[in-house]
Design an enzyme around this catalytic site. Structure first.
Site, mmCIF file in Angstrom:
data_model
loop_
_atom_site.group_PDB
_atom_site.id
_atom_site.type_symbol
_atom_site.label_atom_id
_atom_site.label_comp_id
_atom_site.label_asym_id
_atom_site.label_seq_id
_atom_site.Cartn_x
_atom_site.Cartn_y
_atom_site.Cartn_z
ATOM 1 C CD GLN A 50 7.441 91.886 2.091
ATOM 2 O OE1 GLN A 50 6.598 91.684 1.229
ATOM 3 N NE2 GLN A 50 8.528 91.154 2.179
ATOM 4 C CG PHE A 51 9.210 96.737 7.752
ATOM 5 C CD1 PHE A 51 10.584 96.876 7.908
ATOM 6 C CD2 PHE A 51 8.573 95.681 8.384
ATOM 7 C CE1 PHE A 51 11.302 95.976 8.675
ATOM 8 C CE2 PHE A 51 9.273 94.777 9.149
ATOM 9 C CZ PHE A 51 10.643 94.926 9.298
ATOM 10 C CB THR A 52 11.450 93.796 4.278
ATOM 11 O OG1 THR A 52 10.423 93.062 3.616
ATOM 12 C CG2 THR A 52 11.492 93.425 5.752
#
Length: 150
Positions: free
Chosen positions: A78-80
């Site tokens: 999850q890059f966010t």
């Protein structure tokens, strides 16, 4: 490297209406990677995650780890997690590692966690549009950043 850990009574990851990962008691781990993450971050974070005492003991005190309860895990990239929100209302993901750096580190984290737990760790699919369903048990949600280990 940053994780959001959720203690779950069950969770599953669906991609294109197909369940890719499913667990009962355990941890749902969202993993965010930045460019300067290293194998040391992976080792420290995998061990910290596996040994985090957030499961109830016989006195209903959070005193047992995922290892102690023989729980399962799902790791979802999850890059966010590395969103910068200081300026404006549209998050910037400039700190998040690009796939050529993030994928090998993500895969290494999963392998290290499997080694520590002595069992298979389920995953989502890096970069896919995933639907994640969970029942957060407690609720218990912990955020750990490997850059803040001291």
């Amino acid at each position: 490297m940053k994780v959001v850990i959720q203690r779950v009574s069950k969770a599953h990851v669906t991609i294109d209406k197909k369940i890719m990962a499913s667990i009962s008691q355990g941890l749902l781990i969202f993993l965010g990677i930045v460019n300067d993450d290293t194998i040391e971050d992976i080792s420290w974070l995998a061990n910290k995650t596996a040994n985090l005492r957030i499961f109830a003991d016989e006195n209903d005190v959070m005193n047992k780890s995922l290892l102690d309860v023989n729980g399962d895990a799902i790791v979802v990239s999850q890059f966010t997690l590395h969103a910068a929100t200081k300026k404006g209302n549209r998050p910037s993901y400039i700190k998040a590692a690009k796939p050529d750096i993030a994928i090998p580190l993500y895969e290494s984290f999963v392998k290290e966690l499997e080694f520590v737990l002595g069992k298979t760790v389920q995953t989502g699919e890096f970069g896919a549009d995933m639907k994640v369903e969970l029942i957060n048990d407690g609720p218990v949600t912990i955020i750990i950043d490997s850059k803040n280990k001291e």
